[in-house]
Scaffold this motif. Sequence first.
Motif, PDB file in Angstrom:
ATOM      1  N   UNK A 166       0.821  -1.220   0.000  1.00 35.57           N
ATOM      2  CA  UNK A 166       0.000   0.000   0.000  1.00 35.57           C
ATOM      3  C   UNK A 166       0.850   1.263   0.000  1.00 35.57           C
ATOM      4  N   UNK A 167       1.945   1.206  -0.757  1.00 31.87           N
ATOM      5  CA  UNK A 167       2.800   2.376  -0.900  1.00 31.87           C
ATOM      6  C   UNK A 167       3.756   2.626   0.244  1.00 31.87           C
ATOM      7  N   UNK A 168       3.764   1.764   1.246  1.00 32.13           N
ATOM      8  CA  UNK A 168       4.626   1.935   2.422  1.00 32.13           C
ATOM      9  C   UNK A 168       5.768   0.918   2.354  1.00 32.13           C
ATOM     10  N   UNK A 169       6.998   1.402   2.484  1.00 31.15           N
ATOM     11  CA  UNK A 169       8.149   0.525   2.446  1.00 31.15           C
ATOM     12  C   UNK A 169       8.437  -0.112   3.797  1.00 31.15           C
ATOM     13  N   UNK A 170       8.705  -1.397   3.786  1.00 31.22           N
ATOM     14  CA  UNK A 170       9.043  -2.156   4.998  1.00 31.22           C
ATOM     15  C   UNK A 170      10.410  -2.797   4.770  1.00 31.22           C
ATOM     16  N   UNK A 171      11.360  -2.483   5.635  1.00 29.95           N
ATOM     17  CA  UNK A 171      12.700  -3.051   5.488  1.00 29.95           C
ATOM     18  C   UNK A 171      12.844  -4.296   6.362  1.00 29.95           C
ATOM     19  N   UNK A 172      13.839  -5.119   6.041  1.00 29.76           N
ATOM     20  CA  UNK A 172      14.085  -6.329   6.825  1.00 29.76           C
ATOM     21  C   UNK A 172      15.559  -6.719   6.688  1.00 29.76           C
ATOM     22  N   UNK A 173      15.998  -7.517   7.646  1.00 30.97           N
ATOM     23  CA  UNK A 173      17.350  -8.084   7.634  1.00 30.97           C
ATOM     24  C   UNK A 173      17.221  -9.540   8.035  1.00 30.97           C
ATOM     25  N   UNK A 174      17.353 -10.430   7.063  1.00 33.73           N
ATOM     26  CA  UNK A 174      17.136 -11.846   7.302  1.00 33.73           C
ATOM     27  C   UNK A 174      18.065 -12.453   8.331  1.00 33.73           C
TER      28      UNK A 174
END
Length: 622
Positions: A381-389
């Motif tokens: 929905x246009x929102x960026x979500x970052x992650x670090x596996x």
Amino acid sequence: MANGMLGLSIGRSALGAHQRALEVTSQNIANANTEGYTRKIVTMQASTSLNLPDVQGVSQVAQVGTGVEISRIESVRDLLLNDKIRDLTSDFKDSEKTRQILDQVEALFAGEIDIAESLDNFFSSLHDLAGSPDSLTIRAVVRSRGVEVANRIQIAATSVEELRVDMASEMADKATLINSISAELAKLNEQASAMTSNDLQPNDFEDRRQVLLEQLSELGDVQTTPGSASSLNVLLGSQVIVQGFQSFDVSTVSNGPDLLPSLAVGGSLRAILQPVSGQLRAFQDLQDGTLSTLRGDLNELAVSLTESFNTIHSTGFGLNGTTGVDFFTLGTPPSTESRLYSVLGTSFVERLDVALDGDATTVQTENFESNPIGTGSFVINGIGISYNGSTDTLQTVVDRINNSAANVTATVTPENRLLLSARRGADFVISNMSDSQGTFLSRMGILPASSAYPPTNGANPPTSVFTGEVALRPADDAARRFAVTDEIIADLGKIAAAKGDDLSSPPDGRGDRSRGPGDGANALLLAGLRETDTMSGNTSTYNEYIAGMLGTIGVEAGAAKRTEEGLEAQIDQLKSRREEIQGVSLDEELINMIKYQRGFQAASRIISTMDEVLQTLIALGQ
């Protein structure tokens, strides 16, 4: 002789003036309790004097009076006070109507439709089922309590819709009333103008006009501007409904099947009434505010309960080993629906307590350690979500999604899969999704690598791009469609009380075989939903959500009642002041009656005395 006749004329004028004053006083007394009647007062003045020869000779002139005349009969009015009462009446009716409807809603939920009690009973029956999963009696109770929950949510949603229908019907009735009042006001303008053109005071017409304006102010804010010859131009909700001798009818204009109609002059969309107070404003505020919110609250309850309950129930097993069965349903989405509501990933994450890319310091391979996800971000929905596996567990990423502004609820299912569902704030729609820099969504089995939703290749339907299992947006009337599925209604054995064992190699998190009819582990998980934060983006339990929903209605009803009481007190005070100024005081009128009676008697005495004088003069002249 001339002087004698003048005396008779003076007496006659006094007799007529005091007779008319007595008539006005009688009218005041007769209408002491008439709504809208304003006290009339008589103003007398000396009639035009004559210049006659003085008794000292014709060269001297004396000014001689000719009697008395009534210069005007007028109503006693305080126009500013009337305007203030009208404005407050409009605000009062706004609060009164709001309080009346909110009281109906409160009584509805506090009495015959206690959803919280019904849910408690339902979850208690599931707890009982966990202890005796093979009992058909308890299964029948679970089904019955589930049907009761569904029925009460349905009834609540239907009752809210019936309130909207009732308000729409009442607005149509208000349109008829407005047209009746405006037509009469136009007629009164014509009559008042005719009186004024003949140099007469249109007192009674003005009294009736004031009554009608106050009736109109109950519906909305009223403004008046002076027209020609004592006429008034009238505006309601910033639209002209009376101009001079002409009135303009209002009619309802549809705003769609789920909204209240608007009222517009001549049915024109360019002349819609926009009241800032009054009953019409209360209707609009309730529709756009409280009732709309309540309808949304019930839909959210039905949607969230269906999803959270079915997510667990469908992984369990019935008495005969059936699985994948839903307990609740929201009905079938409209055939024209193509928007995405939720998507369930296909990938099983074995260890929820370990980072997505495992722990390199351990011997065993965990999660995606053999083919790491790495670092990156994705968009929902246009929102960026970052992650670090290497450091983030699946739950960490889930929490990050839930705490973002994406208006999406992320859930780890009992099968350790990722479920993404649109929230009410996004109108239960996931509008877009993509891996902008990374492979998280594809590794979760939601989107293929290098894909996005909606797809750029024109795939039809757009949701076909997903790898995971998708669900379309539920209908707007989800709460009214909420029910127990036909499968559960038809077969108690399909209530999934048991868990299943994962026999796949490697494990995929799905139960492949029931643990048997004596297992109640899944029923225990379902019963645990009572204390689980599943509502409002996983921030509140069902009962907390319902308590907040009803608490808001109670607060609004209380505020409306306090405002209503405060305005009523102000109006009563102003009306008392107006009564002191405009109203009829019987004591004062009786005093006036005696005063005018004595004046009439004195005028009669003047005439009888002058008659005797004339008789004497006539006798002397013979």
